[in-house]
Structures are given as structure tokens and as C-alpha cells.
Design an enzyme around this catalytic site. Structure first.
Site, mmCIF file in Angstrom:
data_model
loop_
_atom_site.group_PDB
_atom_site.id
_atom_site.type_symbol
_atom_site.label_atom_id
_atom_site.label_comp_id
_atom_site.label_asym_id
_atom_site.label_seq_id
_atom_site.Cartn_x
_atom_site.Cartn_y
_atom_site.Cartn_z
ATOM 1 C CB CYS A 11 -18.757 0.767 51.201
ATOM 2 S SG CYS A 11 -17.965 2.386 51.098
ATOM 3 C CB CYS A 71 -20.214 3.755 52.842
ATOM 4 S SG CYS A 71 -19.722 3.695 51.112
#
Lengths: 104, 290
Positions: A28, A31
Site C-alpha cells: 500500500c 500507507c
């Protein structure tokens, strides 16, 4: 200081006056971008428990809270969710979101 | 077997690296920042006598927010608390200030003042991280620089490989089988509509706020947006052929074990390999940049 949670420790960790949970996942990019911002806030702001949980592995938590985007930040007061926001953000925006938990 | 074919595959080497690909290398000033961040993470907490910028102030409130401990962070300009942050400066435990929080008048009585002082940057701090083979500040600097650069390069490579992929789809030439394209985009558009409905999003409401769209208009919009995905399937096949990648018996067996066979399996494999190769090309390209 950020505490890594699991499905088993989650409820105990959010049971405090103020808690923020960073729901992140594997592969991700957003993230990864949020990580240093979240770390900075955790180091700077006493009185709030900063937690993170990898929902690529902890599916129970993702399902329980209806999380379908990463990262998702969940904000809790005394164990109850009071606010959430999806996506990466800078420190200013994170402060804005924390303010919702603290002062609304 | 897919009927639409690429007649001329654009040369990936001719696609320039977009200027907005993030810089992945980390300079010494950035490493300084990362080391300081480590010191802040291991900060020592003490009690303050009088509120200063950078403190966390625990307060009891009257007039608003009486159901909780009110936390104020002087100097951080947390929205709604700017006045309170200033009003509390210099206050000691037990002092009460009248101020405003989130637009409401409030009296705050200071219960506790927490001050975090960054830990000294020395080998002891580094050892607290318990990283194998990293026991000194110099070793930590090298470690954190490499780790951060690896993360950055991977992210930048993802951006760049997406740009290369989109350019290959856009700039290649195709002999399009219109019937096949129509059938594919029609099926995909209906699946997309179903997904929107399951998510509770109504695609009939246009972004510009004009009249509602009909089902036919929604599907037409979806089909248009899916056209490049359809062409991407043809591009991936041509790209893999150029790269000498084939969907052989072993790969077919692997996909079949996961319930995927035939054209769908082959397309999935070709797309996956295309992304993998483009990612590697992107990594090599970034490695060569200054």
C-alpha cells in the site's frame, strides 16, 4: 510510540480515553506515505494512544469495522469509534482529523 | 484467442520518464532528519512547571467538553484549539484560564503538563532499536538511508511503470475487432455497475450535477472508460511476445489450480507479466538517474 495491534489485543488497546488506529496493509503506497506523518504525531502528542494494525492479515478487524480502503484512520474515545478518515495525509490534515476526536 | 491485435507495439524505450516521478534518493540532510525523528520517538517524558510550546497539557473543562480530559498542544495550531493553546502558555498546574475551544467558551484547569525531550543521539539510542548488525549512529545512518531509499525507489518505480503501461496502451496501433470489443466492454460495464450498487454508490448522479443519467448512459460512460482496459489486454499479449514470455503448460496448470482457464487465464498471466517487466524496467531506469 506506536503500538502494533492484533485482532486479539485490539479491544484492550482502544479501551483508553483517546486512541487512533492506523489500519494499513501490504503493498500500500499511501500507507507508506502516511507512516512518517503518523510517527511524528505519535512522538509529539502525549495523551493519545497511537495504534497500528495490518488489515491485510487481520481480516476480522477489517470486516468488523467495514474497512475497504487503506490506509483508514479510526478515532476512538473510551473504546467507541467517533470518527474515521481514509487516505494518506500531511501533518496539518492529520491534526485536523485529531481535532475532531478531541474537541467535537 | 483474442481477435483484436496490436499492429505496431510502441517502443517502451522511447517513453520519457515523467517529470513528476518522485525523487527516490535520500541526501544527508534527510538522513539527519530521520535520525532526529528516532530521537523524538524515544523522547523522555517529564512534568513541566509552566506550560511551554511543545508540551501536552491535560485539562479539566467547564462550560464545554466536560465529559472528558481536554488535551491541548501549545504551538501545534490544532484546529479549534488555537486560542486555548495561546491562553495556556505560562500556566501552571491548578491554574484556570478562560478561553475558547471548537468555537465554544470554556474554562480550562491545568491538571498535568507533559514535556517530551528527545533522547540524546548516541549509540545507546541506536541499540534500543535492536536492528541486527546496527549498533552505532554511523551504522544507523547507513541503514536508514538504504531502507528509506529502497522504499522510495519501489514507490517511484510503481508510479513510473504505471506511466509506461498507459503510454504503451495509448501509443500502440491496433486492429480492433469491434464485435469483440463491444462484447468485452459491455460485460465489464455491467459488472462495474453491479459493483457500484453493492458499494451503495449511485452512478446515475453525474458529477456536474445536471440531469440524472439513464442506465444506458451510465453503461455507455463505463464502456468508454473500460476501452483502454480492453486494449491493454491486446497490448500485454504483444508486449509479452516481444519479451519472449509464453503462457506455457506449467503456468496454465498453476492458473487452473486456482480455477482460471482458457483465454481469461492467458490474459491474466500476460497482464501480470507485463506489469512485472515494466516494474523491472522502471527500477533499472531509476537506478540510472542522478
Amino acid at each position: 510510540m506506536i503500538t502494533e495491534a492484533t485482532a486479539q489485543t485490539f479491544d484492550r488497546l482502544i479501551d483508553t480515553e483517546y486512541a487512533v488506529v492506523d489500519c494499513y496493509g501490504d503493498f500500500c503506497g499511501a500507507c507508506v506515505m502516511l507512516e512518517p506523518v503518523y510517527k511524528e504525531a505519535a512522538a509529539d502528542m502525549a495523551g493519545i494512544r497511537f495504534i497500528e494494525i495490518n488489515i491485510s492479515h487481520e481480516w476480522d478487524i477489517a470486516e468488523r469495522f467495514g474497512i475497504d480502503a487503506m490506509p483508514t484512520l479510526l478515532f476512538f474515545r473510551n473504546g467507541r469509534e467517533v470518527h474515521r478518515i481514509e487516505g494518506s495525509m500531511d501533518r496539518e490534515e492529520l491534526n485536523r482529523q485529531i481535532a475532531v476526536m478531541l474537541y467535537n | 484467442m483474442m481477435k483484436t491485435k496490436v499492429t505496431k507495439l510502441y517502443d517502451v524505450a522511447l517513453i520519457p520518464t515523467p517529470e513528476d516521478i518522485p525523487e527516490w534518493r535520500v541526501d544527508e540532510a534527510a538522513v539527519d532528519g530521520l535520525v532526529k525523528a528516532l530521537a523524538v520517538q524515544h523522547a523522555v517524558e517529564t512534568q513541566g512547571d509552566a506550560v511551554q510550546t511543545g508540551d501536552t497539557v491535560f485539562c479539566a473543562a467547564r462550560g464545554a467538553l466536560e465529559d472528558r480530559t481536554v488535551l491541548v498542544y501549545p504551538g501545534r495550531s490544532i484546529p479549534g484549539a488555537e486560542q486555548a493553546e495561546k491562553a495556556l502558555l505560562g500556566a501552571g498546574c491548578g491554574d484556570t484560564v478562560k478561553t475558547e475551544l471548537a468555537g465554544s467558551p470554556v474554562s480550562l484547569t491545568v491538571q498535568r503538563i507533559v514535556r517530551r525531550t528527545p533522547a540524546p543521539i548516541d549509540d545507546r539510542l541506536v541499540r534500543e532499536e535492536k536492528i541486527d548488525g546496527v549498533e552505532t549512529v554511523a551504522a544507523y545512518r547507513a541503514y536508514i538511508k538504504e531502507k528509506t531509499q529502497e522504499q522510495n525507489r519501489s514507490l517511484s518505480a510503481k508510479h513510473l511503470s504505471a506511466a509506461l503501461h498507459d503510454a504503451l496502451v495509448e501509443k500502440s496501433d491496433y486492429q480492433v475487432d469491434e464485435e469483440e470489443q463491444e462484447a468485452w466492454t459491455d460485460k465489464a460495464a455491467k459488472e462495474m455497475l453491479k459493483m457500484y450498487e453493492q458499494e451503495g454508490i449511485d452512478p446515475h448522479i453525474p458529477e456536474d450535477g445536471t440531469d440524472f443519467l439513464t442506465d444506458e448512459e451510465v453503461l455507455a460512460q463505463f464502456k468508454e472508460s473500460l476501452r483502454s482496459q480492453y486494449l491493454s489486454l491486446a497490448m500485454s499479449r504483444a508486449f509479452c511476445e516481444q519479451q519472449g514470455v509464453t503462457f506455457g503448460p506449467e503456468e496454465q496448470k498453476l492458473y487452473a489450480e486456482n480455477g482460471c482457464t482458457g483465454d481469461e487465464a492467458e490474459s491474466g498471466f500476460m497482464e501480470s507479466k507485463t506489469w512485472e517487466i515494466l516494474y523491472n524496467i522502471a527500477m533499472e531506469r531509476l537506478e540510472g538517474t542522478k
